[in-house]
Design a protein around this motif. Sequence first.
Motif, mmCIF file in Angstrom:
data_model
loop_
_atom_site.group_PDB
_atom_site.id
_atom_site.type_symbol
_atom_site.label_atom_id
_atom_site.label_comp_id
_atom_site.label_asym_id
_atom_site.label_seq_id
_atom_site.Cartn_x
_atom_site.Cartn_y
_atom_site.Cartn_z
ATOM 1 N N ASN A 277 34.859 52.519 30.688
ATOM 2 C CA ASN A 277 35.260 52.104 32.038
ATOM 3 C C ASN A 277 35.165 50.593 32.248
ATOM 4 N N THR A 278 35.718 49.844 31.308
ATOM 5 C CA THR A 278 35.726 48.384 31.391
ATOM 6 C C THR A 278 37.040 47.895 31.979
ATOM 7 N N ILE A 279 36.954 46.891 32.843
ATOM 8 C CA ILE A 279 38.149 46.301 33.436
ATOM 9 C C ILE A 279 38.236 44.835 33.020
ATOM 10 N N LEU A 280 39.381 44.438 32.493
ATOM 11 C CA LEU A 280 39.630 43.047 32.122
ATOM 12 C C LEU A 280 40.559 42.403 33.140
ATOM 13 N N PHE A 281 40.244 41.168 33.517
ATOM 14 C CA PHE A 281 41.095 40.390 34.411
ATOM 15 C C PHE A 281 41.700 39.248 33.609
ATOM 16 N N LEU A 282 43.019 39.257 33.476
ATOM 17 C CA LEU A 282 43.723 38.215 32.733
ATOM 18 C C LEU A 282 44.449 37.299 33.704
ATOM 19 N N SER A 283 44.330 35.983 33.484
ATOM 20 C CA SER A 283 44.954 35.034 34.407
ATOM 21 C C SER A 283 45.432 33.798 33.658
ATOM 22 N N GLU A 284 46.456 33.156 34.219
ATOM 23 C CA GLU A 284 46.971 31.922 33.631
ATOM 24 C C GLU A 284 46.149 30.712 34.045
ATOM 25 N N ASP A 285 45.320 30.848 35.063
ATOM 26 C CA ASP A 285 44.489 29.739 35.521
ATOM 27 C C ASP A 285 43.049 30.201 35.700
ATOM 28 N N ARG A 286 42.158 29.265 35.986
ATOM 29 C CA ARG A 286 40.742 29.564 36.112
ATOM 30 C C ARG A 286 40.381 30.189 37.455
ATOM 31 N N PHE B 230 41.966 32.732 38.919
ATOM 32 C CA PHE B 230 42.283 34.167 38.942
ATOM 33 C C PHE B 230 42.931 34.573 40.275
ATOM 34 N N LYS B 231 43.897 33.756 40.734
ATOM 35 C CA LYS B 231 44.559 34.061 42.009
ATOM 36 C C LYS B 231 45.469 35.282 41.888
ATOM 37 N N ASN B 232 46.175 35.372 40.800
ATOM 38 C CA ASN B 232 47.070 36.518 40.583
ATOM 39 C C ASN B 232 46.785 37.135 39.211
ATOM 40 N N PRO B 233 45.629 37.730 39.087
ATOM 41 C CA PRO B 233 45.251 38.258 37.770
ATOM 42 C C PRO B 233 46.018 39.522 37.396
ATOM 43 N N ILE B 234 46.135 39.706 36.089
ATOM 44 C CA ILE B 234 46.647 40.967 35.562
ATOM 45 C C ILE B 234 45.426 41.823 35.238
#
Length: 201
Positions: free
Chosen positions: A41-50, A52-56
């Motif tokens: 049950n791990t969630i990763l937040f991917l973002s183009e910037d630091r 994390f305004k619009n994370p994947i």
Amino acid sequence: MTDLLKNGTIYCNPISEFAKLDDSCRNDKDELTTMMEYSGNTILFLSEDRDFKNPIIVDLKNTRYKEFVIKPVGNLFCLFTLDFKNTPDDHTITLDEQLKEFGTHVVLINDSNEFAKRVVNQLNMDGIQFKHGKIGYKDFSKYTGKKSFFSKDLKYSYQNEYRLHLLTAKNEPYKINIGSIEDIAVLMETKDIKSIRKRNL
């Protein structure tokens, strides 16, 4: 099997052979694994910037991280063992049907101490270092921690394996010859051995 009985020829395949396709018998895909890390049950937040305004958001369930030996060397010789030291008299052990997957015949060694002594003497003469011991079985489905060449998943526990690990520094078959063991062993068909009973004389 006849060569083992009559000539004491012991074939030790390289560890890499045992790590091939997982067949729940001779081969184990985790044979070369040295460390496991389970995460549920791990969630990763991917973002183009630091910021994390619009994370994947990636939802990871039952993820496993593994480290393993890339260039394995050394050889293995594996035996099925029964320990009667703490077994009551007349206790019957029923053997698992899966053991038949190893072949039609088995060499039954009735003096394991003498067999081990002959193997060790020959390895010392050959200048081969080694490790040996019983395999420890663990549930690796959600396991986190180190893993050695003497630990395997619970699904292999029916094998009751005792393992000899030769530190040959090579990735090729190795052969030991200890001479005839007909005085301490017999050749039997696997189908004829379904259960074993201990009885003190």
